[in-house]
Write an enzyme that holds these catalytic residues in place. Structure first.
Site, short mmCIF file in Angstrom:
data_model
loop_
_atom_site.label_atom_id
_atom_site.label_comp_id
_atom_site.label_asym_id
_atom_site.label_seq_id
_atom_site.Cartn_x
_atom_site.Cartn_y
_atom_site.Cartn_z
N LYS A 13 0.80 -1.14 0.17
CA LYS A 13 0.01 -0.04 -0.21
C LYS A 13 0.85 1.28 -0.02
CE LYS A 13 -2.95 2.13 3.43
NZ LYS A 13 -4.12 2.71 3.00
N SER A 192 4.57 8.58 0.75
CA SER A 192 4.55 7.81 -0.53
C SER A 192 6.02 7.31 -0.76
CB SER A 192 4.24 8.69 -1.61
OG SER A 192 4.08 8.21 -3.00
N SER A 193 6.09 6.26 -1.40
CA SER A 193 7.40 5.78 -1.72
C SER A 193 8.30 5.24 -0.56
CB SER A 193 8.03 6.51 -2.55
OG SER A 193 7.38 6.81 -3.89
N ARG A 194 7.52 5.00 0.40
CA ARG A 194 8.20 4.54 1.82
C ARG A 194 9.17 5.53 2.42
NH1 ARG A 194 4.69 1.59 1.20
NH2 ARG A 194 4.81 -0.94 1.10
N MET A 195 8.92 6.83 1.91
CA MET A 195 9.71 8.03 2.55
C MET A 195 8.88 8.83 3.54
SD MET A 195 12.29 8.71 0.49
CE MET A 195 12.50 10.39 0.01
#
Ligand code: FMN
Length: 216
Positions: A13, A192-195
């Site tokens: 997700k 977002s983007s695991r940031m």
């Protein structure tokens, strides 16, 4: 549905709901925790006060389970349990514990580390007496965390204590609260983007809170 490793590995997700920065987090992690708790409550988070409690016994063996947050003041986070349970035994050997809240509806996590101490008898009494009669009898009936032969043991205990106490069910001495006095409180907001955003508060020796950003 298959639950092969490949299938599970494909579940993902992307988190996009919100951001967290140093300014928004403010200077007092208790105030900010209240704000996030209210947000989760308003977002209808299921079991909003459920938290994972991790304990570690004297031999270094960890154990984690869910308990319910039942109080929060300027000192710490309160939950109630059986003092003779596994968690109770762990805490008596080693008071260092960790708490984790996960409010998936808001893509948020709060991780707390601190020391657990028993609340006062008066505090345990007050909360115990606020519980429904059935829960109070349940506290008497369950030798929590011990092996029992079958469910009938519980049912028999319940019936016995119900007839023994009637409407006047006192608090068992072995049942009460712990307060977790935090040394660190970390707020995690999925991005977002695991940031992701992580803001961690650490209590310094003079009692002030130091604020840092951690890499996700
Ligand atoms: C949603 C939820 C809430 C729970 N709340 C409590 C609680 O407040 N106190 C408690 O002693 N156990 C609670 N439990 C049960 C614990 O997870 C655990 O099974 C029990 O306390 C025995 O843990 P122990 O053997 O590690 O001591 C809850 C479980 C769930 C799933």
């Amino acid at each position: 549905m298959s639950h092969s490793g490949k299938h599970i590995a494909a579940i993902r997700k992307d988190y996009q709901l919100a951001v967290l920065d140093e300014q928004v987090a403010g200077d007092n992690p208790f105030s900010f925790f209240h704000k996030w708790f209210d947000d989760a409550h308003k977002a209808d988070a299921e079991e909003v006060n459920a938290m994972t409690l991790a304990t570690v016994n004297a031999a270094g063996k960890p154990h984690a389970r869910i308990v319910l947050l039942k109080g929060l003041d300027e000192k710490g986070f309160v939950f109630f349990t059986n003092y003779n349970s596994e968690k109770g035994r762990d805490i008596s050997e080693n008071p260092h514990v960790s708490l984790v809240f996960f409010w998936k509806e808001l893509e948020r996590q709060v991780c707390i580390e601190g020391m657990a101490e028993k609340v006062s008898e008066a505090e345990s009494d007050e909360y115990f007496m606020s519980r429904p009669a059935g829960s109070r009898l349940g506290a008497w009936s369950s030798p929590q965390s011990t092996i029992i032969a079958d469910r009938s043991i519980l049912e028999e205990n319940y019936t016995r204590y119900a007839s023994q106490y009637g409407d006047d069910i006192p608090r068992p001495q072995h049942w009460g609260g712990y307060r977790v006095i935090p040394t660190t409180i970390e707020f995690w907001q999925g991005r977002s983007s695991r940031m992701h955003d992580r803001i961690q508060f650490t209590r310094s020796s003079n009692g002030n809170w130091l604020k840092n950003r951690l890499a996700p």
